[in-house]
Motif scaffolding. Structure first.
Motif, mmCIF file in Angstrom:
data_model
loop_
_atom_site.group_PDB
_atom_site.id
_atom_site.type_symbol
_atom_site.label_atom_id
_atom_site.label_comp_id
_atom_site.label_asym_id
_atom_site.label_seq_id
_atom_site.Cartn_x
_atom_site.Cartn_y
_atom_site.Cartn_z
ATOM 1 N N VAL A 122 51.782 53.176 1.777
ATOM 2 C CA VAL A 122 52.794 53.857 2.190
ATOM 3 C C VAL A 122 53.526 53.086 3.433
ATOM 4 O O VAL A 122 54.369 52.273 3.249
ATOM 5 C CB VAL A 122 52.550 55.474 2.505
ATOM 6 N N HIS A 134 58.281 55.624 -2.106
ATOM 7 C CA HIS A 134 57.327 55.906 -1.092
ATOM 8 C C HIS A 134 56.242 56.891 -1.896
ATOM 9 O O HIS A 134 54.817 56.746 -1.684
ATOM 10 C CB HIS A 134 57.666 56.405 -0.062
ATOM 11 N N ALA A 138 52.150 56.493 -2.313
ATOM 12 C CA ALA A 138 51.490 57.368 -1.704
ATOM 13 C C ALA A 138 50.514 58.175 -2.943
ATOM 14 O O ALA A 138 49.214 58.218 -2.681
ATOM 15 C CB ALA A 138 52.336 58.672 -1.173
ATOM 16 N N SER A 142 46.515 56.955 -2.668
ATOM 17 C CA SER A 142 45.421 58.065 -2.535
ATOM 18 C C SER A 142 44.463 58.368 -3.575
ATOM 19 O O SER A 142 43.504 58.452 -3.343
ATOM 20 C CB SER A 142 46.207 59.571 -2.032
ATOM 21 N N TYR A 159 47.103 54.175 7.318
ATOM 22 C CA TYR A 159 48.799 54.036 7.493
ATOM 23 C C TYR A 159 49.036 53.126 8.450
ATOM 24 O O TYR A 159 48.730 53.404 9.760
ATOM 25 C CB TYR A 159 49.366 55.354 7.448
ATOM 26 N N LYS A 239 54.211 63.097 8.194
ATOM 27 C CA LYS A 239 52.729 63.299 8.019
ATOM 28 C C LYS A 239 52.733 64.842 7.110
ATOM 29 O O LYS A 239 51.955 65.080 6.308
ATOM 30 C CB LYS A 239 52.024 63.414 9.271
ATOM 31 N N LEU A 242 53.585 64.331 3.667
ATOM 32 C CA LEU A 242 52.658 63.501 2.810
ATOM 33 C C LEU A 242 51.237 64.567 2.497
ATOM 34 O O LEU A 242 50.630 64.506 1.414
ATOM 35 C CB LEU A 242 51.858 62.371 3.840
ATOM 36 N N VAL A 247 48.358 63.828 0.305
ATOM 37 C CA VAL A 247 47.822 62.739 0.974
ATOM 38 C C VAL A 247 47.451 62.567 2.173
ATOM 39 O O VAL A 247 48.355 63.313 3.116
ATOM 40 C CB VAL A 247 48.981 61.496 0.978
#
Length: 546
Positions: A122, A134, A138, A142, A159, A239, A242, A247
């Protein structure tokens, strides 16, 4: 068992001089479509023909001579060089009994005595919202981390926060312009500013919280405050999105920590090695000496480091942390960047072969057969958050993972939303929900799984095919991990679900002889576990009700 036997037979043939030295290809086993072709088959002899410079049938003959075991009834060479294997009758059930006993541990391979691997993915700039591109990175990153861990590798995910450089200044200027506009001031929007709706939202939140108090400050003071406020807000939203996408990261590495000391340090090391020279006031890396097509600027003529300088310092830091293997997932638009980073690592004395860069191809969204280019809400790229709202996290992740990273992905939004067997993720999840329904019925009728079910009663073709597919799973995990290919697990989970649905439509569990019902309950118990395990690698849920 069979894979190891084939590999050992090839090594024995080489050692005995029956085959020449050569690098062995990967052994791929398949379950033949027709029972008369055996329990398993491999095209290994055909795959290795170029290595050994032999006719595939001759290679197959040499292998067949050396493959033996109390589990094997006989082998057969078919067609241009297929090797078909016929197992002894009890082997399938003995092996399945061990799988049943392994329980929830089945699918997790033994921990490897292997140095730690780092997977970085990412790493989008914290200047705006994550978009669907993205999202594919991601999902892939993951799932790869999950896959490597299941295969026994020690892995750390990271990250890289691009929170230094001009993009952060552009973020501050963009928020400042929107802040002034919202307060009724005339302003010229910065040429390199960010035009997304999220920038307006950030400015509005500043006003909602603090009013117009920043108008009294100088622009320099205001930009410094807005840079910090916007950065922390964008990173928090990033965050949050994600995490909603299943993720998380073991480590968040800030680019700011590299400036100025770490960047200066690598430049000095490269100078001492004679790999930096000055031209027109700038400092250049002699990357052509290490395979790049041209030399690269690392420090501009105004003394400001380039993005490459920070990336060199960052990757040097990775090597210094002792990772044995570094895996980066980058967008395909970064393909030209790979060679220059590897060149810099080689110049610093690191092994560039330890760095693997997986390039992510584009995602095209389709709705009603038409290409979707823009978000309805913002007029910009479709965000990951919008995609999750429309199709759900599970469907988004599975669709991203159906194809290999290096192939372009056409994402059918209508199909991803379907609640039918046409939708592959729904089809797999429905198999798990069906099994959970069987468990509830078994509990109501007091049918329970004993310690030694009569697995030998599972003789129907649909039962045997399901058992064989389950027995392939650890090998599939190992191969997918070795190839960095989570899409193999996506395909496997679909194929397993298809075999389960065939079994379910043909074989009753309730209302049959108790021993047979118990054996079938054992089969669906293991099937449920493998579906959960494989979907877990993909970061997709396994619902109990649908």
């Amino acid at each position: 068992m069979l894979t190891e036997a084939i590999e050992q037979a090839a090594k024995d043939a080489i050692r005995e001089g029956a085959l020449p030295e050569g690098e062995l290809p990967q052994v791929i086993l398949e379950v033949p479509p027709q029972k008369e072709f055996g329990d398993f088959a491999t095209n290994f002899a055909m795959q290795s023909a170029r290595v050994f410079h032999r006719n595939p049938r001759q290679i197959a003959e040499e292998l067949a001579k050396r493959i033996e075991g109390d589990w094997l009834d006989h082998t057969q060479i078919a067609g241009p060089g297929f090797l078909n294997f016929y197992l002894k009758g009890n082997v399938l059930y003995d092996s399945f009994q061990k799988i049943l006993e392994a329980g929830e541990a089945f699918g997790n391979l033994p921990k490897l005595d292997h140095p730690k691997i780092q997977v970085e993915y990412v790493s989008a700039n914290p200047t705006g919202l994550l978009h669907v591109g993205h999202g594919r990175g991601a999902a892939a990153g993951s799932a790869l981390v999950n896959l490597l861990r299941a295969a026994g590798y020690p892995v750390e995910s990271e990250y890289y926060i691009n929170d230094a450089g001009n993009q952060m200044n552009n973020l501050a200027r963009s928020v400042n312009a929107r802040y002034l506009e919202l307060l009724g001031k005339e302003v010229t929007f910065p040429e390199d500013g960010y035009h997304g709706q999220d920038i307006i939202d950030t400015a509005q939140r500043i006003i909602d919280r603090d009013g117009d108090k920043y108008l009294a400050l100088s622009e320099e003071e205001r930009l410094a405050i807005f840079k910090d406020l916007a950065y922390h807000e964008k990173l928090a939203i990033l965050k949050e999105d994600l995490e909603r996408f299943h993720v998380t990261f073991d480590n968040w590495f800030s680019e700011r920590t590299l400036h100025p000391d770490a960047v200066r340090k690598v430049v000095e090391i490269l100078k001492e090695k004679g790999d930096i020279y000055e031209k027109e006031g700038a400092l250049w890396l002699k990357s052509t000496a290490y395979g790049d097509d041209k030399d690269r600027v690392v420090i501009r003529d105004n003394g400001v480091p380039t993005y490459l300088a920070a990336d060199i310092a960052y990757h040097h830091n990775k090597y210094e942390r002792g990772f044995d293997r570094l895996i980066n997932i980058w967008g395909a638009d970064h393909h030209g960047y790979v060679c220059r980073v590897k060149a810099a690592m080689q110049a610093l004395g690191h092994d560039p072969e330890k760095l693997t860069v997986l390039l992510l191809q584009m995602v095209s969204l389709y709705r009603g057969g038409e290409l979707v280019k823009m978000s309805k809400r913002t007029g910009q790229s479709v965000t990951l958050n919008e995609l999750m709202e429309e199709v759900g996290t599970d469907a988004a992740r599975y669709f991203f993972l159906m194809r290999s990273l290096d192939s372009q992905l056409d994402f059918d939004l209508d199909l991803a939303k379907k609640k039918s067997n046409d939708n592959p993720v729904y089809y797999i999840q429905y198999a798990h929900a069906r099994i959970c329904s069987i468990f509830r019925q078994a509990e109501e009728t007091k049918l329970a799984l004993g310690e030694a079910p009569h697995l030998e009663l599972l003789t129907d073709e649909s039962e045997v095919a399901l058992i064989k597919k389950i027995e392939e799973y650890p090998e599939e995990v190992a191969k997918a991990a070795a190839d960095y290919a989570p899409q193999r697990i996506a395909r496997y989970s679909y194929d397993l679900a298809a075999l389960f649905h065939s079994f379910y439509n043909k074989c009753r569990i309730m209302g049959v002889d108790h021993d047979l019902a118990e054996a079938r309950l054992a089969l669906v118990t293991v099937t449920a576990h493998v579906i959960r395990h494989s979907l877990g690698i993909l970061g997709v849920s396994a619902p109990e009700h649908m």
